[in-house]
Design a protein around this motif. Structure first.
Motif, PDB file in Angstrom:
ATOM      1  N   ALA A   1       0.837  -1.205   0.000  1.00  0.00           N
ATOM      2  CA  ALA A   1       0.000   0.000   0.000  1.00  0.00           C
ATOM      3  C   ALA A   1       0.869   1.250   0.000  1.00  0.00           C
ATOM      4  O   ALA A   1       0.555   2.236  -0.675  1.00  0.00           O
ATOM      5  CB  ALA A   1      -0.935   0.000   1.210  1.00  0.00           C
ATOM      6  N   TYR A   2       1.972   1.205   0.741  1.00  0.00           N
ATOM      7  CA  TYR A   2       2.897   2.344   0.762  1.00  0.00           C
ATOM      8  C   TYR A   2       3.431   2.623  -0.645  1.00  0.00           C
ATOM      9  O   TYR A   2       3.399   3.751  -1.124  1.00  0.00           O
ATOM     10  CB  TYR A   2       4.045   2.077   1.738  1.00  0.00           C
ATOM     11  CG  TYR A   2       5.201   3.029   1.574  1.00  0.00           C
ATOM     12  CD1 TYR A   2       5.140   4.333   2.064  1.00  0.00           C
ATOM     13  CD2 TYR A   2       6.359   2.635   0.910  1.00  0.00           C
ATOM     14  CE1 TYR A   2       6.190   5.211   1.897  1.00  0.00           C
ATOM     15  CE2 TYR A   2       7.422   3.507   0.738  1.00  0.00           C
ATOM     16  CZ  TYR A   2       7.327   4.791   1.230  1.00  0.00           C
ATOM     17  OH  TYR A   2       8.380   5.666   1.058  1.00  0.00           O
ATOM     18  N   HIS A   3       3.928   1.582  -1.325  1.00  0.00           N
ATOM     19  CA  HIS A   3       4.482   1.771  -2.670  1.00  0.00           C
ATOM     20  C   HIS A   3       3.406   2.204  -3.665  1.00  0.00           C
ATOM     21  O   HIS A   3       3.640   3.094  -4.489  1.00  0.00           O
ATOM     22  CB  HIS A   3       5.179   0.496  -3.154  1.00  0.00           C
ATOM     23  CG  HIS A   3       6.475   0.243  -2.449  1.00  0.00           C
ATOM     24  ND1 HIS A   3       7.547   1.104  -2.488  1.00  0.00           N
ATOM     25  CD2 HIS A   3       6.874  -0.790  -1.674  1.00  0.00           C
ATOM     26  CE1 HIS A   3       8.542   0.623  -1.784  1.00  0.00           C
ATOM     27  NE2 HIS A   3       8.156  -0.531  -1.272  1.00  0.00           N
ATOM     28  N   ARG A   4       2.227   1.585  -3.585  1.00  0.00           N
ATOM     29  CA  ARG A   4       1.137   1.979  -4.492  1.00  0.00           C
ATOM     30  C   ARG A   4       0.771   3.449  -4.309  1.00  0.00           C
ATOM     31  O   ARG A   4       0.492   4.141  -5.281  1.00  0.00           O
ATOM     32  CB  ARG A   4      -0.092   1.088  -4.278  1.00  0.00           C
ATOM     33  CG  ARG A   4       0.023  -0.272  -4.947  1.00  0.00           C
ATOM     34  CD  ARG A   4      -1.303  -1.026  -4.925  1.00  0.00           C
ATOM     35  NE  ARG A   4      -1.875  -1.183  -3.588  1.00  0.00           N
ATOM     36  CZ  ARG A   4      -1.529  -2.127  -2.726  1.00  0.00           C
ATOM     37  NH1 ARG A   4      -0.602  -3.015  -3.042  1.00  0.00           N
ATOM     38  NH2 ARG A   4      -2.120  -2.200  -1.545  1.00  0.00           N
ATOM     39  N   SER A   5       0.794   3.936  -3.078  1.00  0.00           N
ATOM     40  CA  SER A   5       0.450   5.343  -2.826  1.00  0.00           C
ATOM     41  C   SER A   5       1.454   6.287  -3.475  1.00  0.00           C
ATOM     42  O   SER A   5       1.144   7.443  -3.729  1.00  0.00           O
ATOM     43  CB  SER A   5       0.369   5.616  -1.322  1.00  0.00           C
ATOM     44  OG  SER A   5       1.663   5.668  -0.744  1.00  0.00           O
ATOM     45  N   ARG A   6       2.642   5.776  -3.762  1.00  0.00           N
ATOM     46  CA  ARG A   6       3.684   6.568  -4.416  1.00  0.00           C
ATOM     47  C   ARG A   6       3.741   6.294  -5.915  1.00  0.00           C
ATOM     48  O   ARG A   6       4.582   6.823  -6.616  1.00  0.00           O
ATOM     49  CB  ARG A   6       5.035   6.263  -3.780  1.00  0.00           C
ATOM     50  CG  ARG A   6       5.075   6.616  -2.290  1.00  0.00           C
ATOM     51  CD  ARG A   6       6.412   6.302  -1.625  1.00  0.00           C
ATOM     52  NE  ARG A   6       7.472   7.066  -2.280  1.00  0.00           N
ATOM     53  CZ  ARG A   6       8.457   6.507  -2.986  1.00  0.00           C
ATOM     54  NH1 ARG A   6       8.528   5.197  -3.115  1.00  0.00           N
ATOM     55  NH2 ARG A   6       9.382   7.269  -3.541  1.00  0.00           N
ATOM     56  N   GLY A   7       2.863   5.402  -6.407  1.00  0.00           N
ATOM     57  CA  GLY A   7       2.849   5.071  -7.826  1.00  0.00           C
ATOM     58  C   GLY A   7       4.000   4.174  -8.249  1.00  0.00           C
ATOM     59  O   GLY A   7       4.411   4.192  -9.409  1.00  0.00           O
ATOM     60  N   VAL A   8       4.495   3.373  -7.305  1.00  0.00           N
ATOM     61  CA  VAL A   8       5.647   2.516  -7.561  1.00  0.00           C
ATOM     62  C   VAL A   8       5.212   1.051  -7.539  1.00  0.00           C
ATOM     63  O   VAL A   8       4.624   0.598  -6.555  1.00  0.00           O
ATOM     64  CB  VAL A   8       6.739   2.748  -6.482  1.00  0.00           C
ATOM     65  CG1 VAL A   8       7.911   1.803  -6.663  1.00  0.00           C
ATOM     66  CG2 VAL A   8       7.192   4.193  -6.494  1.00  0.00           C
TER      67      VAL A   8
ATOM     68  N   SER B   1      12.643  -1.404  -0.069  1.00  0.00           N
ATOM     69  CA  SER B   1      12.624  -1.004  -1.476  1.00  0.00           C
ATOM     70  C   SER B   1      11.488  -1.795  -2.123  1.00  0.00           C
ATOM     71  O   SER B   1      10.948  -2.709  -1.512  1.00  0.00           O
ATOM     72  CB  SER B   1      13.966  -1.275  -2.156  1.00  0.00           C
ATOM     73  OG  SER B   1      14.070  -2.614  -2.573  1.00  0.00           O
ATOM     74  N   PRO B   2      11.098  -1.479  -3.352  1.00  0.00           N
ATOM     75  CA  PRO B   2       9.968  -2.189  -3.953  1.00  0.00           C
ATOM     76  C   PRO B   2      10.209  -3.687  -4.176  1.00  0.00           C
ATOM     77  O   PRO B   2       9.261  -4.450  -4.265  1.00  0.00           O
ATOM     78  CB  PRO B   2       9.769  -1.483  -5.288  1.00  0.00           C
ATOM     79  CG  PRO B   2      10.387  -0.148  -5.123  1.00  0.00           C
ATOM     80  CD  PRO B   2      11.529  -0.352  -4.176  1.00  0.00           C
ATOM     81  N   PHE B   3      11.479  -4.106  -4.219  1.00  0.00           N
ATOM     82  CA  PHE B   3      11.763  -5.495  -4.557  1.00  0.00           C
ATOM     83  C   PHE B   3      12.643  -6.206  -3.537  1.00  0.00           C
ATOM     84  O   PHE B   3      13.088  -7.327  -3.782  1.00  0.00           O
ATOM     85  CB  PHE B   3      12.385  -5.567  -5.952  1.00  0.00           C
ATOM     86  CG  PHE B   3      11.472  -4.966  -6.992  1.00  0.00           C
ATOM     87  CD1 PHE B   3      10.357  -5.662  -7.437  1.00  0.00           C
ATOM     88  CD2 PHE B   3      11.684  -3.684  -7.460  1.00  0.00           C
ATOM     89  CE1 PHE B   3       9.483  -5.100  -8.352  1.00  0.00           C
ATOM     90  CE2 PHE B   3      10.811  -3.111  -8.385  1.00  0.00           C
ATOM     91  CZ  PHE B   3       9.708  -3.821  -8.831  1.00  0.00           C
ATOM     92  N   ALA B   4      12.888  -5.562  -2.397  1.00  0.00           N
ATOM     93  CA  ALA B   4      13.716  -6.178  -1.353  1.00  0.00           C
ATOM     94  C   ALA B   4      13.451  -5.469  -0.025  1.00  0.00           C
ATOM     95  O   ALA B   4      12.922  -4.365   0.007  1.00  0.00           O
ATOM     96  CB  ALA B   4      15.197  -6.061  -1.716  1.00  0.00           C
ATOM     97  N   HIS B   5      13.846  -6.126   1.049  1.00  0.00           N
ATOM     98  CA  HIS B   5      13.778  -5.515   2.374  1.00  0.00           C
ATOM     99  C   HIS B   5      14.790  -6.189   3.278  1.00  0.00           C
ATOM    100  O   HIS B   5      15.239  -7.294   3.009  1.00  0.00           O
ATOM    101  CB  HIS B   5      12.361  -5.614   2.960  1.00  0.00           C
ATOM    102  CG  HIS B   5      11.889  -7.013   3.141  1.00  0.00           C
ATOM    103  ND1 HIS B   5      11.211  -7.691   2.174  1.00  0.00           N
ATOM    104  CD2 HIS B   5      11.999  -7.873   4.184  1.00  0.00           C
ATOM    105  CE1 HIS B   5      10.922  -8.909   2.608  1.00  0.00           C
ATOM    106  NE2 HIS B   5      11.396  -9.035   3.826  1.00  0.00           N
ATOM    107  N   SER B   6      15.130  -5.505   4.361  1.00  0.00           N
ATOM    108  CA  SER B   6      16.007  -6.091   5.348  1.00  0.00           C
ATOM    109  C   SER B   6      15.644  -5.536   6.713  1.00  0.00           C
ATOM    110  O   SER B   6      15.106  -4.432   6.829  1.00  0.00           O
ATOM    111  CB  SER B   6      17.452  -5.809   4.937  1.00  0.00           C
ATOM    112  OG  SER B   6      18.152  -5.056   5.797  1.00  0.00           O
ATOM    113  N   THR B   7      15.912  -6.337   7.725  1.00  0.00           N
ATOM    114  CA  THR B   7      15.597  -5.945   9.087  1.00  0.00           C
ATOM    115  C   THR B   7      16.660  -6.511  10.023  1.00  0.00           C
ATOM    116  O   THR B   7      17.458  -7.359   9.628  1.00  0.00           O
ATOM    117  CB  THR B   7      14.186  -6.424   9.491  1.00  0.00           C
ATOM    118  OG1 THR B   7      13.859  -5.870  10.767  1.00  0.00           O
ATOM    119  CG2 THR B   7      14.093  -7.935   9.530  1.00  0.00           C
TER     120      THR B   7
END
Length: 112
Positions: free
Chosen positions: A69-76, A102-108
């Motif tokens: 939802a975060y990425h969609r709100s930015r049009g990504v 990022s749109p295609f990866a994450h880390s924690t």
């Protein structure tokens, strides 16, 4: 200076690696592994949020980041509709769960 809490308290900080800035407006759900919702929040302008009951139950919990939802709100376009981080509460320490996004990866990792 970091706040000190006498009981488990959960915070997070979400950073968007694609723009090198905090990810504001990411919805969060803290819950048990059985699906019981304990708390919800949304990251602020600095990408930060505090959530949860004053006393977190011991055992395994999940923190769900609504990254799609975060990425969609930015049009990504994005690959991950959400990110779930599972962790164990075993004591009374402050818990910090940061997310680099990022749109295609994450880390924690376990923050401080």
């Amino acid at each position: 200076m970091r706040a000190t809490f006498g009981v488990p308290h959960l915070t997070t900080h979400v950073l968007d690696a694609t723009v090198g800035a905090p990810a504001a407006g990411v919805d969060l759900v803290l819950g048990t592994v059985d699906g019981e919702v304990l708390a919800t929040a949304t990251t602020d302008a600095d990408g930060r949020a505090a959530l949860g009951p004053d006393v977190l139950p011991r055992g395994d919990l999940v923190l769900r980041f609504e990254t799609g939802a975060y990425h969609r709100s930015r049009g990504v376009p994005t690959f991950h509709p959400f990110v779930v981080v599972a962790f164990t509460v075993s004591g009374t320490e402050h818990l910090h769960v940061p997310l680099l996004l990022s749109p295609f990866a994450h880390s924690t990792y376990r923050g401080s």
